[in-house]
Enzyme design. Sequence first.
Site, PDB file in Angstrom:
ATOM      1  N   HIS A   1      42.229  33.412  46.533  1.00  0.00           N
ATOM      2  CA  HIS A   1      42.403  34.768  45.987  1.00  0.00           C
ATOM      3  C   HIS A   1      42.127  34.773  44.483  1.00  0.00           C
ATOM      4  O   HIS A   1      41.518  35.705  43.957  1.00  0.00           O
ATOM      5  CB  HIS A   1      43.838  35.266  46.187  1.00  0.00           C
ATOM      6  CG  HIS A   1      44.244  35.449  47.620  1.00  0.00           C
ATOM      7  ND1 HIS A   1      45.222  34.706  48.214  1.00  0.00           N
ATOM      8  CD2 HIS A   1      43.802  36.331  48.561  1.00  0.00           C
ATOM      9  CE1 HIS A   1      45.385  35.108  49.465  1.00  0.00           C
ATOM     10  NE2 HIS A   1      44.531  36.086  49.702  1.00  0.00           N
TER      11      HIS A   1
ATOM     12  N   LYS B   1      35.580  33.135  53.823  1.00  0.00           N
ATOM     13  CA  LYS B   1      36.364  32.520  54.901  1.00  0.00           C
ATOM     14  C   LYS B   1      36.536  33.483  56.073  1.00  0.00           C
ATOM     15  O   LYS B   1      36.513  33.092  57.215  1.00  0.00           O
ATOM     16  CB  LYS B   1      37.731  32.076  54.383  1.00  0.00           C
ATOM     17  CG  LYS B   1      38.293  30.967  55.224  1.00  0.00           C
ATOM     18  CD  LYS B   1      39.785  30.966  55.255  1.00  0.00           C
ATOM     19  CE  LYS B   1      40.266  31.844  56.361  1.00  0.00           C
ATOM     20  NZ  LYS B   1      41.654  32.135  56.350  1.00  0.00           N
TER      21      LYS B   1
ATOM     22  N   GLN C   1      35.049  39.524  59.099  1.00  0.00           N
ATOM     23  CA  GLN C   1      35.673  40.639  58.363  1.00  0.00           C
ATOM     24  C   GLN C   1      34.701  41.193  57.318  1.00  0.00           C
ATOM     25  O   GLN C   1      34.582  42.411  57.133  1.00  0.00           O
ATOM     26  CB  GLN C   1      36.964  40.173  57.689  1.00  0.00           C
ATOM     27  CG  GLN C   1      37.530  41.175  56.698  1.00  0.00           C
ATOM     28  CD  GLN C   1      38.920  40.820  56.213  1.00  0.00           C
ATOM     29  OE1 GLN C   1      39.880  41.031  56.910  1.00  0.00           O
ATOM     30  NE2 GLN C   1      39.027  40.299  54.995  1.00  0.00           N
TER      31      GLN C   1
ATOM     32  N   ARG D   1      48.086  31.481  55.571  1.00  0.00           N
ATOM     33  CA  ARG D   1      48.764  30.937  56.754  1.00  0.00           C
ATOM     34  C   ARG D   1      49.038  29.446  56.635  1.00  0.00           C
ATOM     35  O   ARG D   1      49.886  28.916  57.367  1.00  0.00           O
ATOM     36  CB  ARG D   1      47.929  31.192  58.012  1.00  0.00           C
ATOM     37  CG  ARG D   1      47.844  32.657  58.383  1.00  0.00           C
ATOM     38  CD  ARG D   1      46.830  32.863  59.496  1.00  0.00           C
ATOM     39  NE  ARG D   1      46.422  34.244  59.566  1.00  0.00           N
ATOM     40  CZ  ARG D   1      47.051  35.185  60.263  1.00  0.00           C
ATOM     41  NH1 ARG D   1      48.104  34.875  60.962  1.00  0.00           N
ATOM     42  NH2 ARG D   1      46.616  36.428  60.256  1.00  0.00           N
TER      43      ARG D   1
HETATM   44  O1  PAF Z   1      41.609  39.623  54.188  1.00  0.00           O
HETATM   45  C1  PAF Z   1      42.723  40.168  54.045  1.00  0.00           C
HETATM   46  O2  PAF Z   1      43.638  39.676  53.384  1.00  0.00           O
HETATM   47  C2  PAF Z   1      42.975  41.498  54.740  1.00  0.00           C
HETATM   48  O3  PAF Z   1      42.354  41.547  55.979  1.00  0.00           O
HETATM   49  C3  PAF Z   1      42.587  42.712  53.875  1.00  0.00           C
HETATM   50  C4  PAF Z   1      41.102  42.752  53.598  1.00  0.00           C
HETATM   51  C5  PAF Z   1      43.369  42.679  52.575  1.00  0.00           C
HETATM   52  C6  PAF Z   1      42.957  44.011  54.606  1.00  0.00           C
HETATM   53  O4  PAF Z   1      44.317  44.082  54.879  1.00  0.00           O
END
Ligand code: PAF
Length: 282
Positions: free
Chosen positions: A37, A149, A153, A187
Amino acid sequence: VHIFNEIEPFRAFLRSLRNVGKTIGFVPTMGALHEGHLELIKQSKSENAVTVCSIFVNPAQFNNPTDLAKYPRTIEGDTSLLKSVGCDVLFLPAVSEMYPSSEALTFNLGALDNILEGEFRPGHFSGVALVVSKLFNIVHPTRAYFGQKDFQQVMVIKKLVNDLNFDLNIVVVPTVRENDGLAMSSRNLRLNPENRKKALLLYQSLQEAKALLLHGKNFSEVKKIIQSKFKSTDVRLEYFELCEAENLKSLNSVDANTKAVLLVAAYVGEVRLIDNMLIHEN
Ligand code: PAF
């Protein structure tokens, strides 16, 4: 870090920044922040005048209530990490602020939602699409940052931005790994020391499969080798696939002209982890 819990004052604050021409970089997260992050935040800081992070554990994207209940929440540590990298604004809404009505909108994302994560986590991407759309409409970022990762998504979000004409750029940042190769994930905090070691199998299997494919083996042969590797442990493989990186269509071999990606999901104890690896980096 300026912290906002409510949408309206947060919006007004960002509007005042946009009105004086400031670019806004946005890093949506579910908290339990790690180096991956922080990499997104650092990249946003290098490309935008203001960097906004959101922390919201989004119930709409959890198809498993236990997974939602056990998702790590480490808000104090998260806030100090955000300070340490110079994040400007944190949006930290309650569930009731994001979902005042109990009847949530759902998205039909088509083929992308029937495979891999979509197959094993029904409704997950609809929930991601919903919260990301809401956040984009609240923040109006210039650029939004996502980690590679979560490969599928990223594809879902790119489709969302494209199909709904969101006026922003999506920036994809390479996966950050621990020293031994394990992909950083919130996680991972749920792994006990023994399972932390076992979790390495995901990365090792991607590396091994990549090497075998580059030596000319078919994916069907490679998959059998990888499956038997998982069977000899108690890490439960959910899927291991080779796909075209552009559209996630299945592939059975690699060649220099097709961008290919290996994707894996497995349960280590009760923790579900995912990872992926591009065959040719470019
Ligand atoms: O990747 C994530 O942490 C989540 O899927 C996101 C993009 C913040 C949406 O809740």
